[in-house]
Motif scaffolding. Structure first.
Motif, PDB file in Angstrom:
ATOM      1  N   ALA A  72     -13.726 -74.966   7.928  1.00  0.00           N
ATOM      2  CA  ALA A  72     -14.998 -74.333   7.538  1.00  0.00           C
ATOM      3  C   ALA A  72     -16.051 -75.397   7.247  1.00  0.00           C
ATOM      4  O   ALA A  72     -17.222 -75.215   7.587  1.00  0.00           O
ATOM      5  CB  ALA A  72     -14.794 -73.440   6.330  1.00  0.00           C
ATOM      6  N   ILE A  73     -15.652 -76.516   6.629  1.00  0.00           N
ATOM      7  CA  ILE A  73     -16.623 -77.571   6.304  1.00  0.00           C
ATOM      8  C   ILE A  73     -17.237 -78.126   7.584  1.00  0.00           C
ATOM      9  O   ILE A  73     -18.461 -78.268   7.696  1.00  0.00           O
ATOM     10  CB  ILE A  73     -15.943 -78.688   5.481  1.00  0.00           C
ATOM     11  N   VAL A  74     -16.387 -78.396   8.587  1.00  0.00           N
ATOM     12  CA  VAL A  74     -16.910 -78.947   9.845  1.00  0.00           C
ATOM     13  C   VAL A  74     -17.875 -77.950  10.489  1.00  0.00           C
ATOM     14  O   VAL A  74     -19.016 -78.289  10.833  1.00  0.00           O
ATOM     15  CB  VAL A  74     -15.748 -79.281  10.800  1.00  0.00           C
ATOM     16  N   LEU A  75     -17.434 -76.677  10.609  1.00  0.00           N
ATOM     17  CA  LEU A  75     -18.281 -75.684  11.277  1.00  0.00           C
ATOM     18  C   LEU A  75     -19.574 -75.452  10.501  1.00  0.00           C
ATOM     19  O   LEU A  75     -20.653 -75.376  11.089  1.00  0.00           O
ATOM     20  CB  LEU A  75     -17.519 -74.361  11.422  1.00  0.00           C
ATOM     21  N   ALA A  76     -19.474 -75.337   9.164  1.00  0.00           N
ATOM     22  CA  ALA A  76     -20.669 -75.035   8.372  1.00  0.00           C
ATOM     23  C   ALA A  76     -21.658 -76.188   8.427  1.00  0.00           C
ATOM     24  O   ALA A  76     -22.870 -75.966   8.391  1.00  0.00           O
ATOM     25  CB  ALA A  76     -20.287 -74.738   6.924  1.00  0.00           C
ATOM     26  N   THR A  77     -21.148 -77.427   8.515  1.00  0.00           N
ATOM     27  CA  THR A  77     -22.066 -78.557   8.602  1.00  0.00           C
ATOM     28  C   THR A  77     -22.865 -78.486   9.894  1.00  0.00           C
ATOM     29  O   THR A  77     -24.096 -78.656   9.893  1.00  0.00           O
ATOM     30  CB  THR A  77     -21.282 -79.877   8.546  1.00  0.00           C
ATOM     31  N   VAL A  78     -22.168 -78.205  11.007  1.00  0.00           N
ATOM     32  CA  VAL A  78     -22.859 -78.142  12.299  1.00  0.00           C
ATOM     33  C   VAL A  78     -23.873 -76.995  12.285  1.00  0.00           C
ATOM     34  O   VAL A  78     -25.062 -77.189  12.580  1.00  0.00           O
ATOM     35  CB  VAL A  78     -21.831 -77.931  13.435  1.00  0.00           C
ATOM     36  N   ILE A  79     -23.414 -75.795  11.886  1.00  0.00           N
ATOM     37  CA  ILE A  79     -24.312 -74.630  11.912  1.00  0.00           C
ATOM     38  C   ILE A  79     -25.445 -74.809  10.911  1.00  0.00           C
ATOM     39  O   ILE A  79     -26.610 -74.552  11.216  1.00  0.00           O
ATOM     40  CB  ILE A  79     -23.515 -73.342  11.619  1.00  0.00           C
ATOM     41  N   GLY A  80     -25.103 -75.262   9.701  1.00  0.00           N
ATOM     42  CA  GLY A  80     -26.111 -75.415   8.656  1.00  0.00           C
ATOM     43  C   GLY A  80     -27.189 -76.402   9.067  1.00  0.00           C
ATOM     44  O   GLY A  80     -28.380 -76.162   8.858  1.00  0.00           O
ATOM     45  N   THR A  81     -26.791 -77.539   9.660  1.00  0.00           N
ATOM     46  CA  THR A  81     -27.779 -78.521  10.090  1.00  0.00           C
ATOM     47  C   THR A  81     -28.693 -77.912  11.147  1.00  0.00           C
ATOM     48  O   THR A  81     -29.921 -78.049  11.079  1.00  0.00           O
ATOM     49  CB  THR A  81     -27.069 -79.768  10.648  1.00  0.00           C
ATOM     50  N   ALA A  82     -28.084 -77.220  12.115  1.00  0.00           N
ATOM     51  CA  ALA A  82     -28.891 -76.614  13.168  1.00  0.00           C
ATOM     52  C   ALA A  82     -29.872 -75.601  12.580  1.00  0.00           C
ATOM     53  O   ALA A  82     -31.061 -75.603  12.918  1.00  0.00           O
ATOM     54  CB  ALA A  82     -27.985 -75.942  14.196  1.00  0.00           C
ATOM     55  N   VAL A  83     -29.384 -74.761  11.661  1.00  0.00           N
ATOM     56  CA  VAL A  83     -30.258 -73.726  11.091  1.00  0.00           C
ATOM     57  C   VAL A  83     -31.352 -74.368  10.237  1.00  0.00           C
ATOM     58  O   VAL A  83     -32.512 -73.942  10.268  1.00  0.00           O
ATOM     59  CB  VAL A  83     -29.436 -72.717  10.268  1.00  0.00           C
ATOM     60  N   GLY A  84     -30.991 -75.410   9.482  1.00  0.00           N
ATOM     61  CA  GLY A  84     -31.973 -76.093   8.637  1.00  0.00           C
ATOM     62  C   GLY A  84     -33.096 -76.671   9.471  1.00  0.00           C
ATOM     63  O   GLY A  84     -34.277 -76.562   9.120  1.00  0.00           O
ATOM     64  N   ILE A  85     -32.740 -77.295  10.611  1.00  0.00           N
ATOM     65  CA  ILE A  85     -33.773 -77.853  11.489  1.00  0.00           C
ATOM     66  C   ILE A  85     -34.555 -76.715  12.143  1.00  0.00           C
ATOM     67  O   ILE A  85     -35.775 -76.796  12.295  1.00  0.00           O
ATOM     68  CB  ILE A  85     -33.136 -78.785  12.538  1.00  0.00           C
ATOM     69  N   ALA A  86     -33.851 -75.622  12.488  1.00  0.00           N
ATOM     70  CA  ALA A  86     -34.523 -74.490  13.131  1.00  0.00           C
ATOM     71  C   ALA A  86     -35.586 -73.892  12.210  1.00  0.00           C
ATOM     72  O   ALA A  86     -36.618 -73.416  12.677  1.00  0.00           O
ATOM     73  CB  ALA A  86     -33.507 -73.420  13.527  1.00  0.00           C
ATOM     74  N   ARG A  87     -35.329 -73.927  10.890  1.00  0.00           N
ATOM     75  CA  ARG A  87     -36.333 -73.358   9.969  1.00  0.00           C
ATOM     76  C   ARG A  87     -37.622 -74.159  10.000  1.00  0.00           C
ATOM     77  O   ARG A  87     -38.665 -73.675   9.581  1.00  0.00           O
ATOM     78  CB  ARG A  87     -35.793 -73.338   8.529  1.00  0.00           C
ATOM     79  N   LEU A  88     -37.537 -75.426  10.442  1.00  0.00           N
ATOM     80  CA  LEU A  88     -38.736 -76.260  10.499  1.00  0.00           C
ATOM     81  C   LEU A  88     -39.331 -76.286  11.903  1.00  0.00           C
ATOM     82  O   LEU A  88     -40.266 -77.036  12.169  1.00  0.00           O
ATOM     83  CB  LEU A  88     -38.384 -77.685  10.072  1.00  0.00           C
ATOM     84  N   SER A  89     -38.761 -75.465  12.797  1.00  0.00           N
ATOM     85  CA  SER A  89     -39.201 -75.509  14.187  1.00  0.00           C
ATOM     86  C   SER A  89     -40.664 -75.103  14.323  1.00  0.00           C
ATOM     87  O   SER A  89     -41.179 -74.314  13.529  1.00  0.00           O
ATOM     88  CB  SER A  89     -38.318 -74.577  15.010  1.00  0.00           C
ATOM     89  N   SER A  90     -41.324 -75.646  15.355  1.00  0.00           N
ATOM     90  CA  SER A  90     -42.709 -75.239  15.593  1.00  0.00           C
ATOM     91  C   SER A  90     -42.734 -73.854  16.228  1.00  0.00           C
ATOM     92  O   SER A  90     -43.758 -73.197  16.247  1.00  0.00           O
ATOM     93  CB  SER A  90     -43.402 -76.256  16.506  1.00  0.00           C
ATOM     94  N   ASN A  91     -41.593 -73.401  16.753  1.00  0.00           N
ATOM     95  CA  ASN A  91     -41.492 -72.037  17.282  1.00  0.00           C
ATOM     96  C   ASN A  91     -41.297 -71.083  16.099  1.00  0.00           C
ATOM     97  O   ASN A  91     -40.251 -71.062  15.472  1.00  0.00           O
ATOM     98  CB  ASN A  91     -40.304 -71.964  18.242  1.00  0.00           C
ATOM     99  N   ARG A  92     -42.327 -70.285  15.799  1.00  0.00           N
ATOM    100  CA  ARG A  92     -42.302 -69.503  14.561  1.00  0.00           C
ATOM    101  C   ARG A  92     -41.250 -68.412  14.599  1.00  0.00           C
ATOM    102  O   ARG A  92     -40.722 -68.017  13.573  1.00  0.00           O
ATOM    103  CB  ARG A  92     -43.662 -68.868  14.310  1.00  0.00           C
ATOM    104  N   LEU A  93     -40.950 -67.927  15.812  1.00  0.00           N
ATOM    105  CA  LEU A  93     -39.935 -66.881  15.919  1.00  0.00           C
ATOM    106  C   LEU A  93     -38.575 -67.448  15.506  1.00  0.00           C
ATOM    107  O   LEU A  93     -37.850 -66.855  14.700  1.00  0.00           O
ATOM    108  CB  LEU A  93     -39.882 -66.352  17.356  1.00  0.00           C
TER     109      LEU A  93
END
Lengths: 356, 399
Positions: B105-126
């Motif tokens: 779970a730690i490995v998967l959550a790190t990958v997903i969490g990092t991706a989602v964290g960066i996605a929240r800062l995306s210039s694509n508002r959707l």
């Protein structure tokens, strides 16, 4: 030409432009739209269009392809109030209103005065009295029958009410210059924060009776409350310690220079500043406490989650766990989301104040 | 500090004691001793009561029960276990199950969490909005509720193996769990693994040499092609010359269940999925906070130095953000390990679940709870030890 549009129009224009600003943004947008196209219609059908909204029995639900909201209609009062006697359920409702009112009043900055400290015990006592009954024509209801939303709120609010002063004492002990006191506090805080809540609850529910003199029984709700309080006090203590470390050293020196004693100085000068800056992290800990209170379902209490689980075992209405969990999830979400919104507002307030 | 008592030899015993108590140091020690003594005697009282209660119930204290026969089965285990084994081994099985689900779970959550964290800062508002809705939605609902939901979905709603859902070739979802295809074991994979380890070691060495050279000469050596070469070419060569095995062990339906492939039990799958999805929201918030905390002036300075956006991210923003991200993420890993104990509610046989059965069978509540505490405290000490070491290494060196 966007400058000539009205602000709301411009915002939506900005939004639309952001979707296709670069080739990879366009790709992302298309992928998201594709997922939505695939996922939203079946979900909407299940949630709304194919759902059974009211039905006296589960038969209509079993034939339908959608959700069975009739189940929630049937079980809502059980999920909300647990095993509390049906005819007396105005009392847990009143308890919920009192607790919510208490929290709302405490959230208002204008009410942060010393009399709030007197209101808390009074309201909590009133809640307990209304729930327990046994006087003025109200039938006595043992705690084994308490449940649902009032129990969840009771554990969170009363738990934090007891944990808060304990947390302050632990934080003061941990930052004090007295080595014995400090090591006792550090040991307690680190110990509790190192173990999962469920083990603390097991300890409270299984071990606490062993530590009582023969013949003394402690009630299961009280045991859970003791466990939650002892657990959350350690987390409160760390938040308050963070606040203590943020108070400038000059404030402590000023206390000395004024000739105030330790307790007077803490009470009049240091703690008011600490508590003010600790409100956002304390609120976040409170959110954790509300969510964690669902763990008492594991040790057999009928809180909001426990009641929803029990509602599933009615042989007439088997198998509607999705509806029950979605319903309860919405309640938890409404509570936790509004508390976190509040915490964010206070934080913004504080940082605006610091900039001046 | 001088006591008035020293100046007045004629004063009585009572007065000199009172004066002693007015001394700040003395008063502090008296206070500390009083608090400690009352705590110790309170604990002593509790122990005495507990000892009396246990004696009355005829429960022997001590850890002797650990060698007794457990007489209960455990549904999944990484080591060999049967009901004839001891309680000690049963608890070890539970502990290993806790580690298993936490690590994955730690490995998967790190990958997903990092991706989602960066996605929240995306210039694509959707995209930013979807990521925000995911974070706000899941982290405000108790994990235990989410686990119950996923477990219900996996055991009640999914069909029997005969009618299993088959979203992708070789992947089957049924009420017996999730079945995935698996590479058939082959010696060539072992060689490839050894080559990968060597390649990684050489890559680290190359990186060090390049860094040292840059310090000496100020010139940056481009090592990316060399690193890619030592990482991948020997591995591929080992795989190819080892016989290029590519056979997949595909799951097949046989009788009422699947054979072949790897099977994740519904309990493990529900706990893994729920824990990952829940914890990823917290990791996402940490990552977002860390990146946002690097001041905008930093990236402006990077751009005005003529660095491309990718390089600004890699050389300027990320090194600073990571320093802020690592400590909270480590405590998040600790939380995940502790939260895996909620598996007890959906019958995943982790340490707490096995301990709970042991407690009910033997009545050794104090001993079992103490084992819980010792195990989790050891894990948390190990993780915070790592964190301190890392912080020390990454600490900002200022002149």
């Amino acid at each position: 030409m966007t400058g000539m549009l009205r602000p709301s129009r411009r915002r939506s224009a900005d939004f639309l432009r952001s979707l296709f600003s670069t080739w990879y943004n366009a790709l992302i947008t298309l992928a998201l739209l594709f997922v939505a196209f695939k996922a939203v219609p079946p979900l909407a059908n299940w949630l709304v269009f194919d759902a059974v909204w009211s039905s006296p029995s589960a038969d209509a639900c079993r034939l339908a392809a959608g959700a069975c909201w009739a189940f929630i209609r049937e079980k809502a009062r059980f999920i909300l109030f647990g095993l509390y006697p049906y005819g007396e359920q105005w009392r847990p409702l009143l308890a919920v209103l009192l607790l919510v009112g208490l929290v709302l009043v405490s959230a208002n900055k204008r009410c942060w005065t010393p009399w709030l400290l007197a209101v808390w015990p009074a309201v909590i006592a009133a809640v307990l009295v209304v729930m327990a009954g046994g006087f003025a024509g109200m039938a006595a209801v043992p705690t084994a029958q308490w449940g649902g939303l009032p129990l969840t709120l009771l554990l969170a609010v009363v738990g934090s009410a007891f944990a808060f002063p304990l947390g302050i004492l632990l934080a003061l002990g941990r930052t004090s210059g007295m080595p014995l006191i400090r090591s006792v506090c550090v040991g307690y805080i680190e110990f509790v924060r190192g173990v999962p809540l469920i083990t603390v609850l097991f300890m409270a529910s299984v071990m606490l009776p062993l530590f009582m003199p023969a013949g003394v029984e402690i009630d299961a709700v009280l045991r859970a409350l003791v466990g939650m309080t002892l657990f959350v006090a350690a987390y409160f203590a760390e938040v308050i310690r963070g606040g203590l470390l943020a108070v400038p050293k000059g404030q402590f020196e000023a206390v000395h220079a004024l000739g105030l004693g330790y307790w007077a100085g803490m009470r009049l000068v240091v703690l008011p500043q600490v508590l003010r800056i600790s409100v956002p992290p304390l609120t976040n800990t409170l959110i954790g406490l509300i969510k964690d209170s669902s763990l008492v379902a594991i040790i057999g209490l009928v809180d909001l989650l426990g009641a929803s689980k029990r509602s599933l075992s009615d042989p007439e209405w088997l198998g509607f766990y999705r509806e029950a969990y979605v319903f309860v999830a919405l309640i938890y979400f409404a509570i936790c989301f509004s508390v976190s919104r509040y915490s964010r507002r206070v934080e913004a307030d504080l940082s605006a104040r610091q900039k001046h | 500090m001088s006591h008035p008592a020293e100046n007045k030899p004629a004063a009585g015993l009572f007065e000199s004691l009172a004066a002693l108590l007015r001394d700040r140091t003395v008063r502090r020690w008296v206070f500390q001793l009083a608090v400690t003594l009352s705590l110790v005697s309170f604990i002593g009282l509790l122990v005495a009561i507990a000892a009396g209660n246990l004696a009355r119930q005829g429960i022997a204290t001590g850890y002797g029960f650990l060698t007794g026969e457990a007489r209960f089965e455990i549904s999944e285990s990484v080591i060999a276990y049967s009901a004839a084994n001891s309680y000690g081994r049963a608890l070890l099985v539970g502990f290993l199950n806790t580690l298993k689900v936490s690590l994955v779970a730690i490995v998967l959550a790190t990958v997903i969490g990092t991706a989602v964290g960066i996605a929240r800062l995306s210039s694509n508002r959707l995209l930013a909005g979807v990521a925000g809705a995911y974070v706000e939605g899941l982290r405000n609902i108790p994990l235990l509720l989410q686990l119950s939901f996923w477990y219900g979905l996996l055991t009640v709603t999914l069909p029997v193996p005969r009618a299993a859902l088959n979203p992708v070739e070789g992947v089957y979802l049924s009420n017996r769990g999730v079945v995935l295809p698996m590479l058939e074991p082959h010696a060539a994979f072992g060689y490839a693994g050894i080559c990968l380890a060597f390649g990684a070691a050489i890559a680290v060495l190359l990186n060090r040499l390049a860094a040292r050279r840059q310090e000496r000469t100020g010139r940056r050596t481009v090592i990316a092609p060399a690193v890619l070469f030592v990482l991948f070419v020997p591995v591929l060569a080992a795989w190819y010359f080892g016989g290029a095995p590519a056979a997949l062990d595909m799951p097949r339906l046989q009788g009422f269940n699947f054979v072949g492939g790897v099977r994740l039990s519904p309990e493990f799958a529900a706990l893994l999925f729920g824990l990952t999805a829940y914890s990823a929201t917290f990791i996402a918030e940490t990552v977002r906070g860390g990146i946002e905390a690097v001041s905008a002036g930093q990236s402006e300075a990077g751009r005005s130095l003529g660095l491309r956006p990718g390089l600004v991210m890699r050389l300027i923003i990320l090194p600073q953000a990571i320093r802020m991200i690592i400590p909270p993420i480590t405590s998040q890993y600790l939380n995940m390990t502790k939260n895996s104990s909620l598996g007890v509610a959906i019958a995943y046989p982790d340490l707490v679940a096995v301990g709970n059965v042991t407690m009910n069978q033997t009545g050794q509540a104090i001993e079992v709870v103490s084992i819980f505490m010792i195990v989790y405290l050891t894990i948390s000490l190990a993780i915070s030890g790592f964190m301190n070491w890392y912080n020390h290494r990454m600490a900002l060196v200022t002149r």
